[in-house]
Structure formats: C-alpha cells, structure tokens
Design a protein around this motif. Sequence first.
Motif, PDB file in Angstrom:
ATOM      1  N   GLU B   5       0.820  -1.216   0.000  1.00 16.05           N
ATOM      2  CA  GLU B   5       0.000   0.000   0.000  1.00 16.05           C
ATOM      3  C   GLU B   5       0.854   1.266   0.000  1.00 16.05           C
ATOM      4  O   GLU B   5       1.870   1.329   0.674  1.00 16.05           O
ATOM      5  CB  GLU B   5      -0.890  -0.002   1.239  1.00 16.05           C
ATOM      6  CG  GLU B   5      -1.914   1.103   1.229  1.00 16.05           C
ATOM      7  CD  GLU B   5      -2.839   0.986   2.427  1.00 16.05           C
ATOM      8  OE1 GLU B   5      -3.897   0.360   2.294  1.00 16.05           O
ATOM      9  OE2 GLU B   5      -2.483   1.531   3.490  1.00 16.05           O
ATOM     10  N   TYR B   6       0.430   2.262  -0.822  1.00 13.33           N
ATOM     11  CA  TYR B   6       1.134   3.535  -0.821  1.00 13.33           C
ATOM     12  C   TYR B   6       0.211   4.615  -0.263  1.00 13.33           C
ATOM     13  O   TYR B   6      -0.982   4.632  -0.548  1.00 13.33           O
ATOM     14  CB  TYR B   6       1.574   3.919  -2.246  1.00 13.33           C
ATOM     15  CG  TYR B   6       2.314   5.234  -2.285  1.00 13.33           C
ATOM     16  CD1 TYR B   6       3.702   5.262  -2.035  1.00 13.33           C
ATOM     17  CD2 TYR B   6       1.648   6.437  -2.529  1.00 13.33           C
ATOM     18  CE1 TYR B   6       4.380   6.464  -2.033  1.00 13.33           C
ATOM     19  CE2 TYR B   6       2.332   7.629  -2.527  1.00 13.33           C
ATOM     20  CZ  TYR B   6       3.706   7.648  -2.282  1.00 13.33           C
ATOM     21  OH  TYR B   6       4.382   8.843  -2.269  1.00 13.33           O
ATOM     22  N   SER B   7       0.787   5.538   0.532  1.00 16.28           N
ATOM     23  CA  SER B   7      -0.033   6.632   1.081  1.00 16.28           C
ATOM     24  C   SER B   7       0.596   7.981   0.776  1.00 16.28           C
ATOM     25  O   SER B   7       1.802   8.157   0.952  1.00 16.28           O
ATOM     26  CB  SER B   7      -0.142   6.488   2.600  1.00 16.28           C
ATOM     27  OG  SER B   7      -0.783   5.287   2.919  1.00 16.28           O
ATOM     28  N   PHE B   8      -0.252   8.885   0.266  1.00 10.59           N
ATOM     29  CA  PHE B   8       0.163  10.300   0.221  1.00 10.59           C
ATOM     30  C   PHE B   8      -0.156  10.868   1.586  1.00 10.59           C
ATOM     31  O   PHE B   8      -1.182  10.543   2.181  1.00 10.59           O
ATOM     32  CB  PHE B   8      -0.628  11.057  -0.831  1.00 10.59           C
ATOM     33  CG  PHE B   8      -0.343  10.653  -2.251  1.00 10.59           C
ATOM     34  CD1 PHE B   8       0.805  11.123  -2.893  1.00 10.59           C
ATOM     35  CD2 PHE B   8      -1.211   9.832  -2.960  1.00 10.59           C
ATOM     36  CE1 PHE B   8       1.066  10.763  -4.217  1.00 10.59           C
ATOM     37  CE2 PHE B   8      -0.962   9.481  -4.268  1.00 10.59           C
ATOM     38  CZ  PHE B   8       0.174   9.943  -4.909  1.00 10.59           C
ATOM     39  N   ARG B   9       0.717  11.773   2.047  1.00 11.94           N
ATOM     40  CA  ARG B   9       0.525  12.293   3.393  1.00 11.94           C
ATOM     41  C   ARG B   9       0.529  13.818   3.429  1.00 11.94           C
ATOM     42  O   ARG B   9       1.092  14.465   2.531  1.00 11.94           O
ATOM     43  CB  ARG B   9       1.619  11.766   4.340  1.00 11.94           C
ATOM     44  CG  ARG B   9       1.455  10.296   4.628  1.00 11.94           C
ATOM     45  CD  ARG B   9       2.569   9.724   5.467  1.00 11.94           C
ATOM     46  NE  ARG B   9       2.421   8.273   5.539  1.00 11.94           N
ATOM     47  CZ  ARG B   9       1.532   7.678   6.345  1.00 11.94           C
ATOM     48  NH1 ARG B   9       0.772   8.381   7.148  1.00 11.94           N
ATOM     49  NH2 ARG B   9       1.440   6.363   6.344  1.00 11.94           N
ATOM     50  N   GLY B  10      -0.110  14.367   4.451  1.00  8.08           N
ATOM     51  CA  GLY B  10      -0.075  15.809   4.712  1.00  8.08           C
ATOM     52  C   GLY B  10      -0.567  16.615   3.522  1.00  8.08           C
ATOM     53  O   GLY B  10      -1.596  16.300   2.923  1.00  8.08           O
TER      54      GLY B  10
END
Lengths: 59, 175, 663
Positions: B5-10
Amino acid sequence: MTDAETKIINGVEIDLKKANRMLKRLIVKETTNIKTKRYNDSEMAKQIKKIIEEEVECY
Amino acid sequence: MFDKEYSFRGSHAAKVIKLTASFDQKNNKVFARNFDVYLLAPIVGFMYGRSAPIDRENNEKTDIFPDILIKNKNDLMFNYRLIMLLDKDYEPDFDERINKAFRYYGTEKAQPDEERYDSYVRGGVDVLYEKIMEGAKKPDDYLKNLYDFIEEFEERYNSSVSTDSILNLCKLARS
Amino acid sequence: MLLKNLRLTNFRQFKGEQLISFSTYPDRNVTIIMGENGSGKTTLAQAFTWCLYGDTDFEDKSMLSKAVALNMLPDEEASVRVELDLVHNGIEYTIIREQKYSKDSSGNLRRPSQTTFKIAFKGADGQREFVPDLETEIRMKEILPKELSKYFFFDGERIEKMSKEIRRGKSKEFAEAVKSLLGLSAFTAALNHLKSRSPSSVIRSYDNSYDAGSDVRIAQYTKEIDELDDKIDAITRRLAEIDKEEAIAQDKCDELKEKIVKFKDSEDLAKEREALRKKLNGLISSKASSTAVLLRTFNNNAQQYFAKKMMKDALQLLSEADKLDKGIPDIHERTIKFLIDRGSCICNNKIEFNNDAYKALMKVLEYIPPQSLGSLIGQFVRDCESKSKGGSSLFEDISEQYRIIRNFETDYADVENKIKLIEERLVNMENVGLLQKELINYERRLNYLKKERDELNIEQGSYETQKKLKIAERKELTLKDEANRKIEVYKAYAQYMYDVLLDEYTQKETETRNQLQKTVNGIFKHIYNGGLALSLDENYNVNIIVNDFRGYNSDVETSTAQSISVIFAFIAGVIKMARDSQNDENEMLVSEPYPLVMDAPLSAFDKTRIQTVCDILPKVAEQVIIFIKDTDGELAETHMGQQVGARYLFDKKNEFETYLVTR
C-alpha cells in the motif's frame, strides 16, 4: 344664381327674386343663431316658415 | 516498493484529494484515481526538477491499495527505471545508474533510490497541483489549466521529440 | 376657443390651489411647460379633459391629491376642482368641474360623489352668469365637441392609434365635426331646418298642415307618405349602421389576415427555435463528451506522453553505452546452471568454481533470461516502443477536444441569443387555428352585411317610388283647394331653397375638402419629404399616395414616422384651415380659432423633424400649449424662442406633490 325670373318646382311656379331674397334672409338668420344660440331647431323652423309665407304673400 | 500500500501524506494528500475530486456536476475529474496521480507525478517531478520531503504537518492521508499497484507494477517500474537511468545529479556514473535501474530494485541497496523516487512523486504532486488546480474557480478553468500545462510541456519538451525518433532508437537498440 | 387660465385645486399631485396662465398674445402664442417624466405632464394634460368632459385615462380614478387625502381627519371633507377660463365666440367662459371626497368615521376615504359641472360666462352687462344646469352639456358640445377635442388636446403617445383612426375615417362624427370647424355649420343648420326627420322641419310641417277637409284622401296620403318616410329613414339608418359594421368587420379581417401571415412566420420561427434548441443541446453534450474524452485521453496516456523526452534520452544513453544487447539468443539461466552442475561446458571445457570458464558463464547469466541485465534492458526498450506509440497523439487529441470546449462558450451564446430573438418575435403571436376560425366568422358577417345592404337598397328604391307616386297624387288633390295650394307653394319655395343650399353646400364642402387636402399636403410634405402625398375622400379618410415618376399611384403601408407625420399634418391642417376661414370675408362661414394642447409630442419625432414641427406649430395654431420633457423642451425653445409667451416648470417635491412655477 340664375337669370330666369321663374322656375317650376314640384309643378309650382316660383319667383326666383323672392326665392333668393328669402334664401339670403335664411342664411343671415342661421349664421346669427349659430353665434347666439337664441332659438332651438323648431323655433328656427317656425321663423323660416314665417319668412317664406311673408315673401310669398308680398308683392 | 510497488507491491504494498502507498499513502500520500499531509499537504500532498490534500492536493491529491483535490486532483482526484469532481470539478463539475458531471462528475468529471482531472485524475480518475489516486493511482493515476501516482503514475504521472514522478515523471513530472523529475522533468520539473522538483522533489519534496514527506509532509508531516498533519495527519491527512490518502491511500492506493496494493492490488492496483501490483496490477500496474510494470508501468511503475518503467517510471522508476527512467528516473534511475537519467538522474545524473543523483548518480553521475552511468553504469551505476544502470545497476540502480535494473539490478538494485527490491534489494536493501535500493532503499535510498526508492526514497529519491518518492520525493519526485511528491514534487510532481506539487507541480500538478500548482499547474492544474491553483487559480481555478469554475469547471472550465480546470480544463484550461490542464490544457495550458500540456501545451507548455509540448512546447518545452515534446515538440523536439518525435515518436519516430524513439522508435528508431528502439530499432537501433535491438539490432 | 382660446385658453386663458387653468386653476387646479388638489388635483392629483397638484396640491392646494395652483394657477397656470396661458399666453394669448397673437405673436407670442406658445406656452411651454417643462418637466421630467412622472412630474405631472400627463396629469396636467388630463386636467383639461377631466374639466371639460369628466374623463381621464388614469387607472386610479381618484382625482384627490394623495397628500391631502393622507392628512384628512375622519369625517372631514375635501374637494378637487379644476377651472378653465376660455374665450369662445367672443364670450368669456369659465368651465368648472368639482368633486367632493370625504372620510368616514374610521378614517377611510369614501367613494367620491358625482362630479358637478358648471359653465359660467360674462353676460352682456359684464355680470357673471351661469349656464342653466340642464344646458351645460349642450353648451360644452358647442364650445368643443368631445370627439373633436382629442385632436386639440393631443397626446403624443397615442398618436399612432389616432393616425389609424384618421386613415380609416373611423367616425362620421369626425367628418361632421371637421365641417362645423371649417365654418359650414350655417349651411348644415339651414338644410336641417328646411328638411329633416323632425316633424317641426319646414317641409315636414307643411306636409302635415294640409287641410284634409276638402278631401279625406289628402290625410290618407300624408299618413302613408309619413309611413314611407319612416321606413326609408329606418333603412337609411340601418345602411349607415351596416357601413359602420362592415368597416369594423373589414378592419378585423385585415387584422386577422395580417396575424395569420405573421403566424405562418411563427410556425417557421418555432421550427427554427426547435432546431436551435437541439443545436444548443448538441453543444452541451458535445462539450460534455469532449470534456470526458479529453480527461480520458489524459488519464490513459499521461505517463507515456510526459515520459517521452525521458525515454528518448534514456534510449540514447543506453545505445551509446553499448549496453543494449549482450544476451545469447535462446540461452536460459537454467542452461548455464545445468552446465555448471555438469562441470563441463558445451565446448567441453571444464567448469569449476571460480575458474575462468565459471566466471565467464556467471557473466553470461547477467545477460540472459530471466533476470539478465540485457533482457531487462531489452524489455525496457520494448516498453519504450509501445509507450511512445501510446503517447504520440495525446497533445493533438487533447488540443482537438479542447478547441471544441473553448468554442462552446461563443457558440452557445450565439445560439442562445438567436433563440432569444426568436422568442421575442414569437411573444405576440397567436394560435393560427383560432385566428382562422375567427376570420371565417368575420368574413361570413361581411357577406351577410353585403347581402342585407343589397336587399335594403332594393326595398328603399321601391319605397321611394311609392312615395313619389303618392306625393304626386296628393298634390293633384291639394291643388284643387285654395288653402292647400298655398301650402304647396310655400313648400315649393322651401324645396327650392333646400336644393340651392344643398348644391352650394356640396360645392363648398368639396372646395373645403380640397382646400384641406392641399393644406394638409403642404404641411405633410414639409414634415415628411419622401415622394408621398395625402388624399382625402368624401368621408375625410386620409390615404397616403406614392407620387412616382411613372405615375404609379397606390396606397402604401405607413411606417411610424409616416403615421406621426400624417396625423400631425392633418391636425395642423384642420387648425390652419379653421384659422384661415375666420379671416375670410365671407360672412356665411362661421369659424373659431382653436388651441393646440400637446403632451410630449416631440419625443415621437426625430431631431430633423422637430425643427420643422416647431416652425409650423405656432403658425398654424392660434395658441400652442406644450408639456414637454426637459431635453425636448430645450430643443423646442431653441426653435420657437421668439414665439414663446409663457414658461412654466414642474417642481416635483415628491411622488405626491408637484408645484407649477413660472420660469
């Protein structure tokens, strides 16, 4: 109006001199009355009859 | 890296959410999915020389599920290899860049390379957001911005790169 | 008739008593009253008609000043009063109309009382006298009949309707009014007194004074002749009605036909609108689909497109570095592992751990499947190949879609505007089926009227013949009697006078009409120079005729400018004639000057015509009173400066209060 002295109207001979004289009186009377409004229609008719009868009877 | 899983953050998560949001009543979106942003962003980041650290200002986050990543791994690998092959500032030696592009991926050696790649992803998100979303108020504005962005890219890079020249190089490479 | 003063008391926005004196100087006969729209121009114009005839065009029929009404206490009373001083036929009149308003005990305004109408005049001895109440209406008619008044109290905004009326010769009474205005009333009065339906008319009364004693048949004939006369009169009246009805029906037919033609247009227009609406929807959906296509193209091919330059550079590097193809065809990792396990190569060299052959084979592993560098690079090259194809037309595709999207705005606005224009034109168009039905009804009515007239004409002819016969028979009988013969003689003289007068009147009337036509034309040409002329028929219908070099004459459609010029020329012409005939030496003609009171007439004209109008007005009318907008007023004053004898201004304090001030 016309040079002839007489004219036959409805089988009656009329004197044009008289006729034209009463015509003139008639117009003057009507013109005056339009300004003054003194007489109503039936009164005017009576006066015109008076003019006619007077002119016819006189010489 | 392309199988979990990949997450974009902020701030990047916020920007990706906006880039994939409907901008009109017909449910039109600039990018259909987070994945589409993820696929384009590293290229744009690299081309515009923009990288960015992970933004931890807030807890916002938006994810791409592993199944999509795995399904499209080839396309993602392609990005990765392109960047590794061309990032002279990161690695001046070409042979080593070839190793980074084709050998080290997946190994521990590739840890910093993958970091590098991710920073281009984030830099790309920043560029895409600035180019397409900023200043847009009504639906037509988004399309205009998108078109202007593509047109700018066309003029700056692609007008001098014909598809034929690439195909010729491919032939040359295979002979 | 010349207007001297107008005194208003609590009339609409003119609160309290306000006086306006009109200029009556012969050389400075113009009074200008200036004010912006809404300041009271129209109200002041209406004050005249209210005073003279008790009529106004206001929707709110309450004449009482709102400011006064507001301050009235319960049970209190207030009155509205308009007094107009005028001179007619050398007599000074004051026309007074008054209406009382009161509030009930709870402070609501009650329905106003009937207006009271009085006419005062200065008698011969200078004393003020009143016309008896029963005669006020008649006297008013003599001063200025209402049907004629609208041509002197002249509303610029109703000008077009008036012009149509004149062109249609709508009203016989108008023709009568014009005749009396032109000084032919002494003739008509005399003719009327000599012979009319009234039993008191000279000839009629002679008919009834025959002495029936000589022959009972005389009375019988007289009775029958009277009856025939009544029948003939009834037919004559019905014929006049038919004329009127026919004119109305014909008007209606023309109007309907015109509408139907227009509606034919409307069908086409509706079709066009439908097509445009479809186009609009087409535009909307093409925009939507273009947007979708654009975004899909972008999403599907963005990577390929944006990576193009990178691919080229990468391939360039790879080919230059000679790293592209070092694999051995059809050799797999398993082959090498097998050879190493076997310990001998294909070429029979021994393979031992770390000997040269082993090292060489291990190197080969880098370039052969499954994870050889070479085949990985080869795969990469193939990826480049397919991806570069995928992204090749993205920019062109997106540009094309974007062009459609961008044009949408202007195309849409364009089509939308066209639809709006069509809808504006469609607004007043009606259902053609209903119109057709109505048209058929009117045409049937016209046919019926025509038939009725034909029958009545025949009937009338037969009554006339019967009447002649009976008169002849009666005469034969009356001449036998002395008294009756005298009556016959008087009658003959009356008949003679009647014939002469009628003859002269007809001549004079034709002359007057020709003169009027000439005058009207002179003025019309002055205002409207465009190869057109006006003609008047015996009913005073105005027709516009094209004066063409080839002698082509026909009645033509009138434009608004033409209509205005026609009505103006007509009114100016009538007034001018009335004025001229007063100066005539001929005592037989009686006439009276009339003023021209106009509400905002200049706004209907263009600038070039304003000067002409300003030039003609004070010359043709004895007295000119105009209510005018400030802007028009300045123009009017520039052109009429010399003739202006009085100037007023509407000083508008608020919605309910305007004051007249002298400038």
